[in-house]
Design a protein around this motif. Sequence first.
Motif, PDB file in Angstrom:
ATOM      1  N   ARG A 108       0.812  -1.214   0.000  1.00 24.15           N
ATOM      2  CA  ARG A 108       0.000   0.000   0.000  1.00 24.15           C
ATOM      3  C   ARG A 108       0.847   1.266   0.000  1.00 24.15           C
ATOM      4  N   ILE A 109       2.177   1.105   0.123  1.00 27.09           N
ATOM      5  CA  ILE A 109       3.047   2.289   0.108  1.00 27.09           C
ATOM      6  C   ILE A 109       3.193   2.788  -1.326  1.00 27.09           C
ATOM      7  N   ASN A 110       3.046   4.081  -1.493  1.00 26.72           N
ATOM      8  CA  ASN A 110       3.215   4.674  -2.820  1.00 26.72           C
ATOM      9  C   ASN A 110       4.709   4.790  -3.116  1.00 26.72           C
ATOM     10  N   ARG A 111       5.222   3.929  -4.004  1.00 27.19           N
ATOM     11  CA  ARG A 111       6.669   3.876  -4.219  1.00 27.19           C
ATOM     12  C   ARG A 111       7.177   5.041  -5.077  1.00 27.19           C
ATOM     13  N   GLN A 112       6.252   5.778  -5.661  1.00 24.91           N
ATOM     14  CA  GLN A 112       6.690   6.962  -6.401  1.00 24.91           C
ATOM     15  C   GLN A 112       7.334   7.982  -5.476  1.00 24.91           C
ATOM     16  N   LEU A 113       6.944   7.923  -4.186  1.00 20.63           N
ATOM     17  CA  LEU A 113       7.560   8.829  -3.217  1.00 20.63           C
ATOM     18  C   LEU A 113       9.049   8.529  -3.076  1.00 20.63           C
TER      19      LEU A 113
ATOM     20  N   SER B 205       6.517   2.287   6.133  1.00 20.92           N
ATOM     21  CA  SER B 205       6.206   0.880   6.395  1.00 20.92           C
ATOM     22  C   SER B 205       5.944   0.618   7.877  1.00 20.92           C
TER      23      SER B 205
END
Lengths: 269, 293
Positions: free
Chosen positions: B182-187, B210
């Motif tokens: 669910r973490i937005n990896r674009q960040l 996380s």
Amino acid sequence: MSVRVGRLAIPTGTLLVLLYLLFPVVVVVLISFSSARFLSFPPPGYSIQWYAKLLSDPDWLNSLAITLQVGALTTVFSTLLGVPAAFALSRYGIPGRSFVTALILASLITPTIIKGLSLYLFYVPLGLVNTIWGLAAAHTVSGLPYVVINTIASLRSADRDLERAAVIHGASPLWAVVRITLPIIAPGIMVGAVFAFIQSVHELLVALFVLGGVEKPLAVKLWAGVRSEVDPTIAAVSTGLIGMAVLAYACAGVAQLLSKRRGLPAAGP
Amino acid sequence: MTVPVADPAPARMSLNRALVPALLLGPTLLWIFFFFLWPLGLMVWQSFIVKDAFSLDHYASLFTTPIYARALWTTFEISIICTVGSLILGYPVAYYLVVGDARIRAVVMILVIIPYWLDYIVRSFSWLILFGRRGLVNRFLIDIGLITEPLQLLYNLGSVLVGMIQIMLPLMILTLFGAMLRINRQLVAAAEIHGASPWRAFWSVFFPLSLPGVYAAFLLVFIISLGFYITPALLGSPKETMISQIIMLVATELFDWPLASAAGVLLLAVTIAVVIAYNRAFSIERLWGGKEA
């Protein structure tokens, strides 16, 4: 430099953890085919003598029959109770909905020894100790969460318009659910039912309290064996249990695959 | 003159709206009441009764008898080490499942899930074979000449932890994985574009994001560890006796049901306290969200 080390460290670490996770499983399976009479690893040679011994032992076969009976009853009870409950929770505004959900899920994090002890205290005056029904009723409490979670997940992503269309075209609401919605969410229900079955087969502590007498389920007999016998029969039973789990989850996997095509998640133990 | 007649349809509808869910949910709630809550209540009741009168004697003897008090402490200690251990080993695997090569990822996922399917007994039992006096590890160490006499690798804290962490790892990994997805990896990519090294981007962006998943997984694994029975009974010595073993011993060998009940109530109370503390700090819903792999 440190970037390259980092890039290698994660896959290497993952590999080591996987070896740690899988090694015990491989050991048990290989030893069950051992030709030796003692538990040595790696085995000096291979044979199927321990399986032959198991299948000719009426005690083990009787335990298998008991486990299958308890598991089947647990699965039926959990499904018959859990599916309607999931419908109520996902489609109606239940007062105290999160409390009810927590109540259903509470069994998942209750230590099993507590369930075993408290059920024993409850069952003794009722004469339910040493009955298959008593153990199945107890295992149903732990099987319910799996059925409820998976059914709710399936219901959430099932297209309700299909059911509405059936009602508009004259089907009664109940009939529309039975003929339209249930077939759509059936794979999700099945995943939950398989989890309910497997947790019943594996469960030891409640079984020790409730059904630890003459008629022992497989887990109880395996536990007694692990603590006393030292020949590979135990490994053969374990491998049999692994086979049973893999088979059941393969069924669940197929069901999940079917439901994934419809984009449904699954939750398991 | 027209008398306004109440339209019967809405009344029937609202009755249905109340009756249908009650009928759907009722049997499940009754079942849980009879086969879960009522027995628990009975256990709590038993734990306060001495010779037909209310008393705290059982609790007093739990805390003052050294072996019981010790088992309480041991349970706490083993659960904490086991949870921290599975977190340290599980985090990189969960991270790999999120960022690794897609084809390998699917295989890793399956290999994590397979042991998750298996019995605790089966998984604890193999360590007996590996760590025994004539087991694989001892023979290997003798063969390479590191030792001459077999080491005592079983029946100590180490063997209990090896067994327990192996059992808890899949749950740890899957719960962490669910949260990391669910973490937005674009960040993370954004941090790198702005000049952060991958290491720095991980520690100052991905890792903090996380943490909710880490807390959820920690709680889940800790609570389940508290109730462990099979692994310490099989791989531990009396020094590693956990509270579940005490309850079993007191109930089935001393037949002291009220004392066993008191120990059960204590374990239940600790479990509930941990859950409530977690619920205060975060939301419990997240936990079940995390369990849906």
